[in-house]
Design an enzyme around this catalytic site. Structure first.
Site, PDB file in Angstrom:
ATOM      1  CB  SER A 107      -2.745  18.267   5.467  1.00  0.00           C
ATOM      2  OG  SER A 107      -1.444  18.149   5.255  1.00  0.00           O
ATOM      3  CE1 TYR A 130       2.273  13.078   5.800  1.00  0.00           C
ATOM      4  CE2 TYR A 130       1.468  14.118   3.885  1.00  0.00           C
ATOM      5  CZ  TYR A 130       1.870  13.689   4.557  1.00  0.00           C
ATOM      6  OH  TYR A 130       0.233  12.512   4.313  1.00  0.00           O
ATOM      7  CB  THR A 155       2.712  12.081   9.470  1.00  0.00           C
ATOM      8  OG1 THR A 155       0.849  12.907   9.452  1.00  0.00           O
ATOM      9  CG2 THR A 155       2.042  10.730   8.829  1.00  0.00           C
ATOM     10  NE  ARG A 164      -2.417   6.589  -1.078  1.00  0.00           N
ATOM     11  CZ  ARG A 164      -1.828   8.055  -0.653  1.00  0.00           C
ATOM     12  NH1 ARG A 164      -2.725   9.027  -1.216  1.00  0.00           N
ATOM     13  NH2 ARG A 164      -1.056   8.370   0.437  1.00  0.00           N
ATOM     14  CE  LYS A 250      -3.070  10.840  10.716  1.00  0.00           C
ATOM     15  NZ  LYS A 250      -2.729  10.510   9.376  1.00  0.00           N
ATOM     16  CG  HIS A 274      -2.382   7.691   5.797  1.00  0.00           C
ATOM     17  ND1 HIS A 274      -1.118   8.295   6.181  1.00  0.00           N
ATOM     18  CD2 HIS A 274      -2.164   8.326   4.416  1.00  0.00           C
ATOM     19  CE1 HIS A 274      -0.894   9.657   5.634  1.00  0.00           C
ATOM     20  NE2 HIS A 274      -1.803   9.881   4.131  1.00  0.00           N
TER      21      HIS A 274
END
Ligand SMILES: Cc1cc2nc3c(=O)[nH]c(=O)nc-3n(C[C@H](O)[C@H](O)[C@H](O)COP(=O)(O)O)c2cc1C
Length: 394
Positions: A107, A130, A155, A164, A250, A274
């Site tokens: 990542s 990213y 992504t 969240r 992605k 995701h």
């Protein structure tokens, strides 16, 4: 302690070992977490139609992905802040992947730098990007190429961070703050706290911190998981022109978007919501997979993630057209329980379940799995069934 025999048992161990806010960061989804349930329901709804009297005495789950043979149709998905789950968690996961003969996707938000990972882990490494700031993205991509990464995963489903609510309730935000409640939580998990302290304290965003050109805003943006929301098709196209190696997109959930990626020159797409961490009511990846498969025909590699917890899930995804799937939380639960050994054990359990499923389904090889091995009536409604029929004929 009982030996964990499936991913759910590793999840239970992870819940015990990690402070609540770290476990919830890993385990949680967006808003009401309907997406988490939908991801699992999509797999659970599908029934197998096993074929009998097939010689399955020798079975093979190795898979060709982007011209390379991998041990199983599996990859470890990119996940940020793995260092909170286990000291140097990125390296532990990458080593587990290498030992299992499958790729590891690092990542952007990793806690070891991409150069260090390449030096210390080896194996088939992919880099996930990213786009926070275009200059920073340029610099990261150049560094990834220099360090030997040959697959870039862009992504595209984080225009901003999903809501969240577990994280909000727990006060989980980066950089991690140690409020009195968080300190009590840490004290209640001494093994985790001791490991964190011994490994140098709260992990940092190593790719960003080690980048000379990085401005303070980029760092802050990554901490807030705030991407460049203006990133669009033209930008992806420019990335395609600049990056001379394999490019994967992605976060795709629409057949037309998948096709556009392939037409633009991407080498493949990852159908993903995701892990239900972004848009709560986004379609489950598995439910839309047949339509994406039909749209792309067999152009480009087709991968899927979100909700994989069993080997049988992997076989269902392959039957519906995926070349391989990515494991997100499954290997993170293993990592939380026992580091590299735990992550490897999770992969082995899933491989064992794939093998058993193949044998009982009447398939000697994962390449033999087809939509006719599934009861398509249980797959559901109109457009999806059409996709299945088209795959079946291909
Ligand atoms: C803790 C955590 C962190 C994640 N971080 C990233 C990330 O940095 N980049 C990315 O592309 N996806 C990230 N994801 C999404 C995963 O790559 C993957 O799409 C998702 O976990 C798949 O769903 P599953 O966990 O149900 O297998 C993250 C997921 C989790 C659980």
């Amino acid at each position: 302690m009982r030996i964990p025999i499936n991913v759910e048992a590793f999840r239970a161990l992870a819940r015990r070992r990690l402070p609540r806010r770290v476990f919830d960061y890993v385990d949680g989804g967006a808003e009401d977490e309907r997406g988490l349930r939908r991801n699992r329901a999509a797999f659970e709804r599908i029934e197998f139609l096993p074929q009998r009297l097939v010689d399955v005495s020798r079975r093979d789950m190795s898979t060709k992905l982007l011209g390379q043979t991998i041990g199983a149709p599996l990859l470890i998905a990119p996940t940020g802040m793995n260092g909170l789950v286990w000291p140097n968690g990125d390296i532990a996961l990458a080593r587990a992947a290498r030992r299992a003969g499958i790729p590891f996707v690092m990542s952007t938000a990793s806690n070891v730098s991409l150069e260090r990972l390449a030096g210390e882990a080896g194996g088939e490494l992919w880099f996930q990007l990213y786009v926070l700031q275009r200059d920073l993205a340029d610099s990261l991509v150049q560094r990834a190429a220099r360090a030997g990464y040959r697959t870039l995963v862009a992504t595209v489903d984080v225009t901003l961070n999903g809501k969240r609510e577990r994280d909000m309730r727990n006060g989980f935000a980066l950089p991690l703050r140690f409020t009195p409640r968080a300190c009590l939580d840490a004290l209640a998990h001494p093994r985790w706290t001791w490991a964190l302290l011994r490994s140098g304290g709260v992990p940092t965003l190593a790719n960003i911190d080690s980048d000379n050109g990085t401005g303070i805003e980029a760092r802050a943006a990554l901490l807030r998981r705030q991407m460049d929301a203006s990133f669009a098709w033209d930008d992806l196209s420019r990335w395609r022109d600049r990056w001379p190696h394999r490019l994967i997109v992605k976060g795709i959930l629409r057949p037309d978007d998948a096709l556009r990626c392939i037409e633009l020159g991407a080498d493949g797409v990852i159908v993903s919501n995701h892990g239900a961490r972004q848009l709560d009511d986004a379609v489950a990846s598995l439910d839309i997979l047949p339509e994406v498969k039909a749209a792309c025909a067999s152009a480009g590699a087709l991968m899927l993630d979100s909700g994989i917890r069993r080997g049988s899930d992997v076989v269902k995804a392959v039957a519906l057209g995926a070349d391989a799937v990515l494991l997100g939380r499954a290997t993170l639960y293993g990592l939380a329980a026992a580091g590299e050994a735990g992550a490897l054990r999770v992969i082995e359990i899933i491989q064992d379940e794939i093998d058993r499923t193949l044998a009982m389904l009447g398939c000697a090889s994962i390449a033999d799995v087809r939509p006719h091995h599934l009861r398509t009536a249980t797959v559901g409604y109109g457009p999806l069934s059409r996709g299945v029929t088209q795959c079946d004929q291909a």
